[in-house]
Design a protein around this motif. Structure first.
Motif, short mmCIF file in Angstrom:
data_model
loop_
_atom_site.label_atom_id
_atom_site.label_comp_id
_atom_site.label_asym_id
_atom_site.label_seq_id
_atom_site.Cartn_x
_atom_site.Cartn_y
_atom_site.Cartn_z
N MET A 211 6.22 1.40 -0.74
CA MET A 211 7.26 1.80 0.20
C MET A 211 7.84 3.16 -0.13
SD MET A 211 9.41 -1.70 1.05
CE MET A 211 10.51 -0.81 2.16
N GLN A 212 7.36 3.77 -1.22
CA GLN A 212 7.87 5.07 -1.60
C GLN A 212 7.58 6.11 -0.50
OE1 GLN A 212 9.58 5.61 -4.60
NE2 GLN A 212 9.40 3.38 -4.79
N GLY A 213 8.63 6.76 -0.05
CA GLY A 213 8.48 7.80 0.95
C GLY A 213 8.20 7.31 2.36
N LYS A 214 8.24 5.98 2.58
CA LYS A 214 7.93 5.45 3.91
C LYS A 214 9.16 5.38 4.82
CE LYS A 214 3.57 4.70 3.14
NZ LYS A 214 3.03 3.33 3.02
N GLY A 215 10.34 5.56 4.26
CA GLY A 215 11.54 5.50 5.10
C GLY A 215 12.77 5.21 4.28
N ARG A 216 13.90 5.77 4.73
CA ARG A 216 15.17 5.49 4.09
C ARG A 216 15.71 4.14 4.55
NH1 ARG A 216 15.94 8.67 -0.27
NH2 ARG A 216 16.16 10.89 0.21
N HIS A 217 16.63 3.60 3.78
CA HIS A 217 17.18 2.28 4.07
C HIS A 217 17.76 2.21 5.48
CE1 HIS A 217 19.21 -1.55 3.44
NE2 HIS A 217 20.34 -0.99 3.81
N TRP A 218 18.48 3.27 5.89
CA TRP A 218 19.13 3.24 7.20
C TRP A 218 18.16 3.50 8.36
CZ3 TRP A 218 20.19 6.76 3.29
CH2 TRP A 218 19.69 8.05 3.47
#
Length: 351
Positions: A211-218
């Protein structure tokens, strides 16, 4: 059941005997910060961030391991309590990497949330930064020990939820680390990669590698569904960004709580795999070609009928799947016995 009445921040509340001060506060929507606490784990009282002031007590006790008593008077937000919490946070960030802009956990980091709430910048105390090697050898979990705050939640999750006891503390004081025995990499230890440690980590020390770099939490939408890998019915949260599943995280499921197996947590690559079948295929002239469901089901029924007619019902055998629901397995059982006329049915979970 015996009930105790106590006063929290001037508000009278009643809770069952044996309730901790922390739970009493949360039952009445009174916010208390915590880093080492998790309702599914044994209380540890190690981070001390949940301290409160109780009338008659000389020190500030951690609320997560302090049980309520009749007539207790608790203060959760006075200046003495807030200053103590701020000092604890300042000590935690003294040697904590402040690379929040590039950290995968930002937006879901408890330490960053409380630092913002209490105005902690990391300038009050200065400590030598840690430069420990990052464990990225395994395909599932990224471990950055430099971000670890030694809360011990991953240790208790491994021990109490999964019963593996792979993780523990090593060394002492400033040199303390959390990990497998002898600080082995995850892929060289007895870890089964259930990811329970990742699900309880309050900071960016343990994160899902893919999930690294796939999207921020928000940026990520959480879609609760049921894991497809077996008939247990574990609840999972699909992490969806731009219409694509970028990861799976725990949710508070009735069947599994927050626990998942390695397949349920990390085995989502099939969802968008280019080789995944999207329509039925029928072999024509030696090649598989796309077909409609009506055509495919009609062909299967025709072939089964021919086998039964030419060789008898016992020439047919059926193997069911643990991925199916109980209802689906029941219907397959009825199809096998009532329609095919054979008792040759088994289940993959027995193999």
């Amino acid at each position: 059941m015996e009930w105790f009445t106590l006063t929290i921040d001037g508000q009278a509340v009643s809770v069952p005997k044996g309730t901790t001060v922390l739970d009493a506060c949360r039952m009445n929507n009174i916010p208390i910060p915590t880093l080492c606490h998790d309702p599914a784990l044994t209380p540890a009282g190690s981070c001390r961030l949940c301290v409160v002031q109780i009338e008659g007590m000389r020190n500030l006790p951690p609320s997560c391991v302090t049980q309520v008593t009749q007539g207790m008077k608790v203060e959760t937000q006075n200046s003495k309590v807030r200053n103590a919490r701020k000092t604890i946070l300042e000590l935690l960030v003294a040697n904590h990497p402040l690379d929040c802009m590039t950290c995968q956990k930002i937006g879901d980091c408890a330490l960053a949330q409380y630092a913002y709430e209490y105005g902690v910048t990391g300038e009050r105390y200065q400590a030598e930064p840690r430069n420990l090697p990052i464990d990225s050898a395994n395909p599932f979990i990224l471990k950055d020990p430099n971000k670890c705050i030694s809360c011990g939640k991953c240790i208790r999750a491994c021990d109490e939820i999964q019963g593996r006891s792979v993780l523990d503390f090593s060394y002492r004081g400033f040199d303390v680390q959390v990990g497998p025995a002898f600080n082995l990499p995850y892929n060289e230890s007895e870890c089964v990669f259930c990811g329970s440690c990742v699900s309880v980590c309050p900071v960016g020390a343990l994160t899902e590698k893919r999930m690294q770099g796939k999207g921020r939490h928000w940026e990520i939408e959480k879609v609760t569904t049921v894991c497809p890998y077996c008939g247990t019915g574990c609840s999972i949260d699909l992490n969806v960004k731009d219409g694509k599943v970028v990861g799976i995280t725990s949710t508070d499921g009735e069947v599994n709580g927050s626990a998942l197996c390695v397949k349920g947590r990390f085995g989502y690559g099939f969802i968008h795999h280019p080789d995944r079948l999207k329509t039925p295929l029928i072999r024509k002239e030696g090649k598989l070609v796309e077909a409609s469901w009506a055509e495919a089901i009609s062909l299967v029924a025709e072939r089964f009928s021919a086998v039964k007619k030419d060789f008898g019902p016992d020439a047919i055998g059926v193997l069911s799947s643990a991925r199916c629901t109980n209802e689906e397995n029941y219907l397959l059982n009825k199809l096998t016995r009532a329609v095919f006329g054979t008792n040759n049915i088994d289940h993959c979970a027995r193999l």
